[in-house]
Design an enzyme around this catalytic site. Structure first.
Site, mmCIF file in Angstrom:
data_model
loop_
_atom_site.group_PDB
_atom_site.id
_atom_site.type_symbol
_atom_site.label_atom_id
_atom_site.label_comp_id
_atom_site.label_asym_id
_atom_site.label_seq_id
_atom_site.Cartn_x
_atom_site.Cartn_y
_atom_site.Cartn_z
ATOM 1 N N LYS A 173 0.870 -1.178 0.000
ATOM 2 C CA LYS A 173 0.000 0.000 0.000
ATOM 3 C C LYS A 173 0.908 1.229 0.000
ATOM 4 O O LYS A 173 1.427 1.647 1.036
ATOM 5 C CB LYS A 173 -0.903 -0.083 1.231
ATOM 6 C CG LYS A 173 -1.392 1.191 1.852
ATOM 7 C CD LYS A 173 -2.443 1.904 1.054
ATOM 8 C CE LYS A 173 -2.782 3.217 1.734
ATOM 9 N NZ LYS A 173 -1.902 4.324 1.271
ATOM 10 N N GLU A 248 8.670 1.474 11.308
ATOM 11 C CA GLU A 248 9.708 2.502 11.128
ATOM 12 C C GLU A 248 8.967 3.836 11.125
ATOM 13 O O GLU A 248 8.170 4.087 10.218
ATOM 14 C CB GLU A 248 10.432 2.319 9.790
ATOM 15 C CG GLU A 248 11.062 0.961 9.585
ATOM 16 C CD GLU A 248 12.229 0.685 10.517
ATOM 17 O OE1 GLU A 248 12.704 1.633 11.162
ATOM 18 O OE2 GLU A 248 12.636 -0.477 10.609
ATOM 19 N N CYS A 282 13.347 10.586 6.906
ATOM 20 C CA CYS A 282 13.161 10.330 8.340
ATOM 21 C C CYS A 282 14.468 10.508 9.095
ATOM 22 O O CYS A 282 14.459 10.764 10.291
ATOM 23 C CB CYS A 282 12.618 8.928 8.536
ATOM 24 S SG CYS A 282 13.672 7.685 7.752
ATOM 25 N N GLU A 382 8.373 16.488 15.510
ATOM 26 C CA GLU A 382 8.932 16.257 14.176
ATOM 27 C C GLU A 382 8.296 17.229 13.179
ATOM 28 O O GLU A 382 7.072 17.360 13.106
ATOM 29 C CB GLU A 382 8.647 14.819 13.711
ATOM 30 C CG GLU A 382 9.291 14.522 12.366
ATOM 31 C CD GLU A 382 8.917 13.146 11.805
ATOM 32 O OE1 GLU A 382 7.729 12.788 11.851
ATOM 33 O OE2 GLU A 382 9.816 12.459 11.307
HETATM 34 P P1 NAD Z 1 1.660 8.478 7.328
HETATM 35 O O1 NAD Z 1 1.779 7.786 8.623
HETATM 36 O O2 NAD Z 1 0.638 9.526 7.166
HETATM 37 O O3 NAD Z 1 1.354 7.425 6.153
HETATM 38 C C1 NAD Z 1 2.205 6.320 5.891
HETATM 39 C C2 NAD Z 1 1.405 5.254 5.166
HETATM 40 O O4 NAD Z 1 0.431 4.716 6.053
HETATM 41 C C3 NAD Z 1 0.630 5.774 3.947
HETATM 42 O O5 NAD Z 1 0.674 4.808 2.930
HETATM 43 C C4 NAD Z 1 -0.777 5.914 4.499
HETATM 44 O O6 NAD Z 1 -1.786 5.830 3.528
HETATM 45 C C5 NAD Z 1 -0.830 4.710 5.433
HETATM 46 N N1 NAD Z 1 -1.854 4.793 6.494
HETATM 47 C C6 NAD Z 1 -2.420 5.911 7.027
HETATM 48 N N2 NAD Z 1 -3.302 5.557 7.989
HETATM 49 C C7 NAD Z 1 -3.269 4.199 8.078
HETATM 50 C C8 NAD Z 1 -3.935 3.249 8.900
HETATM 51 N N3 NAD Z 1 -4.814 3.616 9.831
HETATM 52 N N4 NAD Z 1 -3.645 1.951 8.721
HETATM 53 C C9 NAD Z 1 -2.752 1.562 7.806
HETATM 54 N N5 NAD Z 1 -2.096 2.409 6.988
HETATM 55 C C10 NAD Z 1 -2.351 3.721 7.127
HETATM 56 O O7 NAD Z 1 3.122 9.000 6.998
HETATM 57 P P2 NAD Z 1 3.558 9.950 5.805
HETATM 58 O O8 NAD Z 1 3.051 11.323 6.096
HETATM 59 O O9 NAD Z 1 3.222 9.299 4.522
HETATM 60 O O10 NAD Z 1 5.154 9.921 5.953
HETATM 61 C C11 NAD Z 1 5.878 10.790 6.769
HETATM 62 C C12 NAD Z 1 6.275 10.106 8.052
HETATM 63 O O11 NAD Z 1 6.974 8.906 7.773
HETATM 64 C C13 NAD Z 1 7.223 10.951 8.890
HETATM 65 O O12 NAD Z 1 6.831 10.883 10.237
HETATM 66 C C14 NAD Z 1 8.561 10.240 8.716
HETATM 67 O O13 NAD Z 1 9.464 10.440 9.778
HETATM 68 C C15 NAD Z 1 8.136 8.830 8.588
HETATM 69 N N6 NAD Z 1 9.162 8.039 7.927
HETATM 70 C C16 NAD Z 1 9.890 7.168 8.680
HETATM 71 C C17 NAD Z 1 10.901 6.411 8.105
HETATM 72 C C18 NAD Z 1 11.718 5.440 8.923
HETATM 73 O O14 NAD Z 1 12.411 4.614 8.333
HETATM 74 N N7 NAD Z 1 11.688 5.503 10.238
HETATM 75 C C19 NAD Z 1 11.167 6.552 6.735
HETATM 76 C C20 NAD Z 1 10.417 7.460 6.004
HETATM 77 C C21 NAD Z 1 9.408 8.202 6.606
#
Ligand code: NAD
Length: 493
Positions: A173, A248, A282, A382
């Site tokens: 997804k 992550e 991240c 963040e």
């Molecule tokens: P997000 O949490 O909004 O979304 C991530 C994914 O989860 C998307 O595909 C989204 O559609 C899905 N999602 C949303 N709600 C969900 C639910 N209830 N159940 C299952 N899936 C769901 O994150 P974002 O805004 O896309 O990305 C930014 C964040 O990601 C930042 O906090 C960043 O630090 C983090 N990030 C972490 C890493 C790491 O390796 N630690 C790497 C990249 C990004």
């Protein structure tokens, strides 16, 4: 403009109901539409993955690896188109997409393919005088891979590759904000001969596609990268079914600079860590913890580097700093800087939309702040944008305390000319990765992930391969005698 469908059982499938706009953030133009997601599509995708699992798990690992290499070849052949799509979806510079995102996605597919062959060739045998135990790492089943928008293909392939290599089937997804390269990957996988149902892609919103996917009873493990609040919801959903989950999540990463560090090298590291991919990695640094005696020099050096970045049209080959990935996210970053200003921060550069960028784009200038305490909202929350905040320290102990003074623990950087001190400080910092005099140097073999609110479990290397398996121990007596029920062999603990 086209409407991208889900990819289920080896074919593109139009979703039911409403669609979402996929916007190029650098121009504001709608480039695609995607299905908003529905539980029926989730059910079809999981059913396809479940059916395909029965045969994919039996495919010899070397053949699975060959499939992954064939997909990697197909991505490599189309690398230019992939990079252009990633650039249009995310607003990142084409130079970055071409030199990092797409090559790294190819490398992910290849590395995990080869690592799985090596892993599966190893026999795990434990002997006592009474019995021999062998451990069989069986593929866990159909798994869900959920990824964010900042490094779309890079992070999707980082999850898909170890899962497929170890014999799991996948329902992936991608973020609804950056869906394009996931669809392109699906087409490449079919062209490369990956059997139908082995890799499925579900588009749509988190609550309409992601949540029902995670909670589906036939999904045996979930690998998630995204924000901490979402990760918490995913973990709660998995807990009810005792489902394996790797998370992550976000970070508030520190870069600690001691006065004995090579000043130019430390500034190069700090600038790259703060502003790469518009601060939307991240692992980017959001807190620059600097020895007081060099604070003014660090601010001046960082501002000079921020001002020297070529900001603008991400499709231009010379651009170094593009647009943020959505207008909503740009507004969130701007609001965070406004709050910092109201809380008394000094804005040394940035803090505004840069001049000479496209008016419809989601641009925000690289920003350097100082003057806020460690407990301020700016230094605790963040931002996930090109904003870094300077926090001074006097002693080594204080530097470690400040580095650890958030709810996060993803990564950190330490810059010092004194190797022993750098190692000491690295040991004191609670984070999954600590870099010394460098940033974002990644070795495929090492575990990757965060502690505290940054993550649960680790990905990368063998840890990722193991995650997608269920270890099964078979213990057989070695002599002719039957082991007494309940007896504990003397060699056992
Ligand atoms: P997000 O949490 O909004 O979304 C991530 C994914 O989860 C998307 O595909 C989204 O559609 C899905 N999602 C949303 N709600 C969900 C639910 N209830 N159940 C299952 N899936 C769901 O994150 P974002 O805004 O896309 O990305 C930014 C964040 O990601 C930042 O906090 C960043 O630090 C983090 N990030 C972490 C890493 C790491 O390796 N630690 C790497 C990249 C990004």
């Amino acid at each position: 403009m086209q409407t991208l469908g889900h990819w289920i059982d080896g074919a593109e499938v139009a979703g039911e109901g409403d669609t979402l706009k996929n916007i190029n953030p650098a121009t504001g133009e709608c480039i695609n539409r995607i299905p908003a997601g529905d539980t029926e599509a989730v059910g079809h995708a999981v059913a396809a993955a479940q059916t395909a699992f029965e045969s994919w798990r039996l495919v010899p690992v070397a053949e699975r690896a060959a499939h992954l290499h064939a997909v990697a070849d197909a991505v490599e052949r189309d690398a230019e188109a992939f990079a252009a799509a990633e650039c249009a979806d995310t607003g990142k510079p084409i130079a970055l997409a071409s030199s990092v995102d797409i090559p790294r996605a190819v490398a992910n597919l290849r590395w995990f393919a080869d690592a799985a062959v090596e892993f599966c060739a190893r026999e795990e045998v434990w002997d006592t005088t009474a019995a021999r135990s062998t451990v069989d790492y069986r593929p866990a089943g159909p798994v869900a891979a959920i990824s964010p928008w900042n490094l779309p293909l890079y992070l999707l392939s980082w999850k898909i590759a170890p899962a497929l290599a170890m014999g799991c089937t996948v329902v992936a997804k991608p973020s609804e904000i950056t869906p394009t390269t996931a669809s392109m990957l699906a087409h490449c996988s079919a062209a490369a001969g990956l059997p139908p149902g082995v890799l499925n892609i579900l588009h749509g919103l988190g609550d309409r596609s992601g949540a029902p996917l995670v909670s589906h009873r036939d999904i045996k493990a979930v690998t998630f990268t995204g924000g901490t609040a979402t990760g918490r919801r995913v973990a709660e959903s998995c807990a009810g079914a005792f489902k394996k989950v790797a998370l992550e999540m976000g970070g508030k990463n520190p870069c600690v600079i001691f006065a004995d560090a090579d000043p130019e090298a430390a500034l190069d590291v700090a600038a790259a860590a703060a502003f790469s991919n518009q601060g939307q990695i991240c692992l980017c640094t959001e807190r620059l913890i600097v020895e007081t005696s060099i604070k003014d020099d660090v601010i001046a050096g960082l501002v000079a580097r921020a001002n020297a970045l070529r900001i603008g049209d991400p499709t231009a080959s010379t651009t170094q700093f593009g647009s943020l990935t959505s207008h909503a996210h740009r507004d969130k970053v701007a609001a965070a800087v406004d709050q910092a200003r109201n809380d008394g921060a000094t804005v040394h550069c940035g803090g505004e939309v840069p001049t000479n960028t496209a008016p419809g784009g989601a641009f925000y200038a690289p920003t350097v702040l100082s003057g806020l305490g460690s407990g301020s909202v700016c230094n605790q929350t963040e931002i996930f944008g090109p904003v870094t905040s300077i926090i001074p320290f006097e002693t080594e102990a204080q530097a470690i305390h400040l580095a650890n003074d958030t709810d996060y623990g993803l990564c950190a950087t330490v810059c010092s000319g004194d190797r022993a001190r750098a190692q000491r400080v690295a040991k004191g910092i609670d984070a999954g990765t600590v870099w010394i005099n460098c940033w974002l140097v990644r070795d495929f073999r090492v575990p990757f992930g965060g502690m505290k609110d940054s993550g649960l479990g680790r990905e990368g290397g063998e840890t990722a391969l193991r995650f997608f398996t269920e270890p099964v121990t078979v213990c057989a007596t070695t002599g002719s005698q039957q082991g007494a029920a309940g007896a504990v062999p003397s060699e056992s603990t």
